[in-house]
Design a protein around this motif. Structure first.
Motif, PDB file in Angstrom:
ATOM      1  N   CYS A  55      -0.456 -15.055  -3.077  1.00 52.66           N
ATOM      2  CA  CYS A  55      -1.626 -14.925  -3.948  1.00 52.66           C
ATOM      3  C   CYS A  55      -2.847 -15.173  -3.073  1.00 52.66           C
ATOM      4  O   CYS A  55      -3.061 -16.307  -2.629  1.00 52.66           O
ATOM      5  CB  CYS A  55      -1.570 -15.936  -5.095  1.00 52.66           C
ATOM      6  N   THR A  62     -11.518 -14.829  -7.105  1.00 59.56           N
ATOM      7  CA  THR A  62     -12.212 -15.351  -8.274  1.00 59.56           C
ATOM      8  C   THR A  62     -11.676 -14.640  -9.507  1.00 59.56           C
ATOM      9  O   THR A  62     -11.423 -13.432  -9.472  1.00 59.56           O
ATOM     10  CB  THR A  62     -13.735 -15.104  -8.141  1.00 59.56           C
ATOM     11  N   PHE A  63     -11.473 -15.384 -10.583  1.00 63.92           N
ATOM     12  CA  PHE A  63     -11.005 -14.790 -11.833  1.00 63.92           C
ATOM     13  C   PHE A  63     -11.599 -15.576 -12.989  1.00 63.92           C
ATOM     14  O   PHE A  63     -12.143 -16.655 -12.805  1.00 63.92           O
ATOM     15  CB  PHE A  63      -9.467 -14.783 -11.905  1.00 63.92           C
ATOM     16  N   MET A 103     -10.896 -17.681 -16.126  1.00 61.68           N
ATOM     17  CA  MET A 103      -9.820 -18.489 -16.673  1.00 61.68           C
ATOM     18  C   MET A 103     -10.136 -18.842 -18.120  1.00 61.68           C
ATOM     19  O   MET A 103     -11.285 -19.077 -18.460  1.00 61.68           O
ATOM     20  CB  MET A 103      -9.682 -19.765 -15.835  1.00 61.68           C
ATOM     21  N   THR A 129     -12.966 -19.910  -8.724  1.00 66.41           N
ATOM     22  CA  THR A 129     -12.738 -19.354  -7.393  1.00 66.41           C
ATOM     23  C   THR A 129     -11.707 -20.207  -6.675  1.00 66.41           C
ATOM     24  O   THR A 129     -11.859 -21.422  -6.580  1.00 66.41           O
ATOM     25  CB  THR A 129     -14.044 -19.317  -6.576  1.00 66.41           C
ATOM     26  N   GLU A 141      -4.191 -22.138 -10.374  1.00 64.30           N
ATOM     27  CA  GLU A 141      -3.290 -21.303  -9.564  1.00 64.30           C
ATOM     28  C   GLU A 141      -2.265 -20.603 -10.452  1.00 64.30           C
ATOM     29  O   GLU A 141      -1.966 -19.418 -10.263  1.00 64.30           O
ATOM     30  CB  GLU A 141      -2.567 -22.146  -8.516  1.00 64.30           C
ATOM     31  N   GLU A 170      -2.495 -19.771 -13.680  1.00 65.83           N
ATOM     32  CA  GLU A 170      -3.090 -18.690 -14.461  1.00 65.83           C
ATOM     33  C   GLU A 170      -3.489 -17.519 -13.574  1.00 65.83           C
ATOM     34  O   GLU A 170      -3.286 -16.356 -13.929  1.00 65.83           O
ATOM     35  CB  GLU A 170      -4.299 -19.185 -15.265  1.00 65.83           C
ATOM     36  N   TYR A 171      -4.026 -17.792 -12.401  1.00 67.02           N
ATOM     37  CA  TYR A 171      -4.403 -16.741 -11.447  1.00 67.02           C
ATOM     38  C   TYR A 171      -3.179 -15.904 -11.081  1.00 67.02           C
ATOM     39  O   TYR A 171      -3.230 -14.667 -11.100  1.00 67.02           O
ATOM     40  CB  TYR A 171      -5.010 -17.400 -10.206  1.00 67.02           C
ATOM     41  N   ARG A 223      -1.915 -13.835 -14.157  1.00 62.58           N
ATOM     42  CA  ARG A 223      -2.776 -12.689 -14.475  1.00 62.58           C
ATOM     43  C   ARG A 223      -2.587 -11.559 -13.473  1.00 62.58           C
ATOM     44  O   ARG A 223      -2.836 -10.396 -13.790  1.00 62.58           O
ATOM     45  CB  ARG A 223      -4.242 -13.105 -14.529  1.00 62.58           C
TER      46      ARG A 223
END
Length: 185
Positions: free
Chosen positions: A62, A66-67, A69, A96, A165, A167-168, A171
């Motif tokens: 991974c 940036t996402f 959340m 981030t 981490e 959730e990133y 997704r």
């Protein structure tokens, strides 16, 4: 590359001065295969980490990024039809992750847990493929510590992934409610 590998989010972080390849310690009964850390991984690249002669954990890279959340109000209302949701999940925020990490492809199985604890047997059962359940946070930290001992020779440290981490990774770069889309049927 996308940044130095830094965590196996069932998880690992390299130290600055360790070699990329080293032999693991041998158990009294079965020698563990040598470990090699991937160099310059790209998003989604696999890494197979041998625990012992019969068990391998699979991870995916991974990259830093940036996402957003959390959930929108519409997502919260949609999910309320299917599951209990907490108010704190309504807050959306930009997160981030400045360093990439390795995330396990699946939850730890019973067989993998037994191998990490050094209690694996040669008798395989169907239950071996089920995810581990019913362990405490303290026990999970102990498993991560045991895995860290195996990874130390290549400068990695195992740990439990952070919520961000997790959730990133789940997704997987998508912007929808789920990695597979927006609706539950």
């Amino acid at each position: 590359g996308t940044g130095a590998p830094n965590t196996l989010a069932a998880a690992a972080a390299p130290t600055a001065s360790t070699p990329a390849t080293a032999a693991t310690a041998e158990s009294p009964s079965v020698p563990a295969p040598a470990l090699t850390a991937p160099e310059s991984p790209q998003a989604g690249d696999p890494w197979e980490v041998p625990v012992d002669a019969t068990t391998t954990l699979r991870f995916r890279w991974c990259p830093p990024g940036t996402f957003t959340m959390g959930r929108t109000q519409a997502e919260f209302e949609h999910l309320a039809n299917f599951e209990h949701t907490d108010d704190w999940e309504r807050d959306r925020e930009s997160v981030t992750l400045s360093q990439g990490f390795w995330m396990a492809e699946t939850e730890l199985t019973r067989k993998e847990l037994a191998s990490l604890r050094g209690t694996a047997t040669t008798t395989a059962t169907e239950a071996d493929t089920l995810p581990v359940t019913g362990i405490t946070h303290t026990e999970a930290l102990q498993v991560a510590s045991a895995f860290s001992a195996r990874l130390a020779s290549i400068g990695y440290e195992a740990r439990i992934p952070t919520e961000a981490e997790w959730e990133y990774a789940c997704r997987a770069g998508s912007t929808g409610m789920f990695s597979f889309g927006d609706l539950l049927q």
